[in-house]
Write a protein that holds these residues in place. Structure first.
Motif, mmCIF file in Angstrom:
data_model
loop_
_atom_site.group_PDB
_atom_site.id
_atom_site.type_symbol
_atom_site.label_atom_id
_atom_site.label_comp_id
_atom_site.label_asym_id
_atom_site.label_seq_id
_atom_site.Cartn_x
_atom_site.Cartn_y
_atom_site.Cartn_z
ATOM 1 N N ALA A 166 0.941 -1.293 -0.020
ATOM 2 C CA ALA A 166 -0.025 0.064 0.043
ATOM 3 C C ALA A 166 0.955 1.280 -0.073
ATOM 4 O O ALA A 166 0.666 2.126 -0.795
ATOM 5 N N ASP A 167 1.779 1.081 0.872
ATOM 6 C CA ASP A 167 2.687 2.292 0.894
ATOM 7 C C ASP A 167 3.532 2.648 -0.471
ATOM 8 O O ASP A 167 3.739 3.724 -0.923
ATOM 9 N N THR A 168 4.006 1.598 -1.225
ATOM 10 C CA THR A 168 4.818 1.480 -2.429
ATOM 11 C C THR A 168 3.414 1.975 -3.497
ATOM 12 O O THR A 168 3.831 3.060 -4.203
ATOM 13 N N GLU A 169 2.474 1.477 -3.581
ATOM 14 C CA GLU A 169 1.478 2.392 -4.402
ATOM 15 C C GLU A 169 1.203 3.697 -4.186
ATOM 16 O O GLU A 169 1.075 4.562 -5.348
ATOM 17 N N PHE A 170 1.173 4.047 -2.827
ATOM 18 C CA PHE A 170 0.966 5.586 -2.550
ATOM 19 C C PHE A 170 1.908 6.360 -3.240
ATOM 20 O O PHE A 170 1.840 7.419 -3.667
ATOM 21 N N LEU A 171 3.394 5.801 -2.930
ATOM 22 C CA LEU A 171 4.458 6.467 -3.149
ATOM 23 C C LEU A 171 4.525 6.619 -4.745
ATOM 24 O O LEU A 171 4.882 7.684 -5.427
ATOM 25 N N SER A 172 4.031 5.520 -5.471
ATOM 26 C CA SER A 172 4.233 5.483 -6.965
ATOM 27 C C SER A 172 3.136 6.726 -7.608
ATOM 28 O O SER A 172 3.528 7.285 -8.442
ATOM 29 N N ARG A 173 2.101 6.465 -7.123
ATOM 30 C CA ARG A 173 0.875 7.596 -7.359
ATOM 31 C C ARG A 173 1.297 9.038 -7.072
ATOM 32 O O ARG A 173 1.199 9.980 -7.851
ATOM 33 N N GLU A 174 2.182 9.296 -6.011
ATOM 34 C CA GLU A 174 2.613 10.498 -5.707
ATOM 35 C C GLU A 174 3.634 11.118 -6.565
ATOM 36 O O GLU A 174 3.852 12.166 -7.157
ATOM 37 N N VAL A 175 4.655 9.927 -6.746
ATOM 38 C CA VAL A 175 5.542 10.451 -7.893
ATOM 39 C C VAL A 175 5.140 10.543 -9.338
ATOM 40 O O VAL A 175 5.634 11.441 -9.967
ATOM 41 N N ALA A 176 4.283 9.871 -9.795
ATOM 42 C CA ALA A 176 3.384 10.223 -11.004
ATOM 43 C C ALA A 176 2.965 11.318 -10.918
ATOM 44 O O ALA A 176 2.777 12.286 -12.079
ATOM 45 N N ALA A 177 2.245 11.882 -9.871
ATOM 46 C CA ALA A 177 1.438 13.137 -9.927
ATOM 47 C C ALA A 177 2.545 14.333 -9.963
ATOM 48 O O ALA A 177 2.324 15.493 -10.480
#
Length: 205
Positions: free
Chosen positions: A143-154
Motif C-alpha cells: 500500500a505504501d509503495t502504491e501510494f508513493l508511486s501515485r505521488e511520484v506520478a503526480a
C-alpha cells in the motif's frame, strides 16, 4: 370486635416478623451484579500455567534432539547392561532380559512423544503468528509503495507544467537576443546618419 382486632394485630406482627427475616436473609445473601465478574470456581484438578509447561516441553524436546542426549543415553544403557551382567548376584537390580530397562525406555518414549508434539504445536502457532504479521507487513508495504508511486506520478505530471531553471534561462537568452537584434538596426542607422556628407553640416560648394 376485640378478638378480630387482636387476631389481625397478631397476623400483622407475624407478617412484619416474616418480612424482617426476609430482608435479613436478602442482605446476608451476596447480591449478583452484572458488572462484577464471578468468583472462580474450585477445580478438582490442579491448576498449572500452560505457557510455563509449554516452555518446559520445548526445552525437553530441544534437548532430546541433540547429540548430547544420544551420547548420555548410550552411556547409561551400556553401564546398565554391564553392571547387571558383571556385578555380583545380590547387587544386580535388573537381570537379563533387562525388563526394568525396557520399561524405563518405554516410559521415556511415551513421555517424549507428547512433549515433542506439544513443542511442535507451539512452534506451529508461532509460525502462524509470524506469517500473519509478515502478511500484514507486506500489505502495508504494498500500500505504501502504491501510494508513493501515485505521488511520484503526480509530481512528474505537475513538474511538466512548472517552469524550470533551464527553461527560464533559455527564454531570457531568447529575449536578450531579440532585444539585441532590435537595437542593432537603430544603432546602425544612427551611425550612418552621422557620417553622411552634406547632412547636418555646412555647404561646401
Amino acid at each position: 370486635m376485640s378478638e378480630r382486632g387482636k387476631e389481625t394485630r397478631e397476623d400483622r406482627e407475624a407478617r412484619e416478623s416474616r418480612e424482617r427475616e426476609r430482608r435479613v436473609n436478602e442482605s446476608a445473601r451476596p447480591r449478583i451484579r452484572l458488572d462484577v465478574p464471578r468468583a472462580p470456581r474450585r477445580r478438582v484438578l490442579p491448576e498449572y500455567d500452560p505457557d510455563a509447561f509449554g516452555r518446559l516441553s520445548e526445552r525437553i524436546a530441544r534437548f532430546l534432539g541433540t547429540g548430547r542426549f544420544i551420547v548420555w543415553m548410550t552411556v547409561i544403557i551400556i553401564l546398565w547392561v554391564v553392571w547387571n551382567v558383571s556385578a555380583p548376584e545380590p547387587l544386580r537390580f535388573d537381570t537379563y532380559p533387562f525388563i526394568f530397562l525396557t520399561l524405563a525406555l518405554s516410559l521415556q518414549a511415551s513421555y517424549a512423544a507428547p512433549l515433542i508434539l506439544l513443542a511442535q504445536n507451539r512452534q506451529d502457532d508461532r509460525d502462524k503468528v509470524n506469517l500473519e504479521q509478515d502478511r500484514k507487513q507486506n500489505e502495508r508495504s504494498i500500500a505504501d509503495t502504491e501510494f508513493l508511486s501515485r505521488e511520484v506520478a503526480a509530481l512528474r505530471q505537475n513538474l511538466g507544467e512548472v517552469a524550470t531553471r533551464d527553461w527560464i534561462r533559455s527564454e531570457l537568452q531568447d529575449l536578450l537576443r531579440e532585444l539585441d537584434e532590435r537595437g542593432r538596426p537603430a544603432e546602425e542607422g544612427a551611425g550612418r546618419g552621422e557620417h553622411r556628407p552634406g547632412e547636418g553640416g555646412p555647404d561646401r560648394g
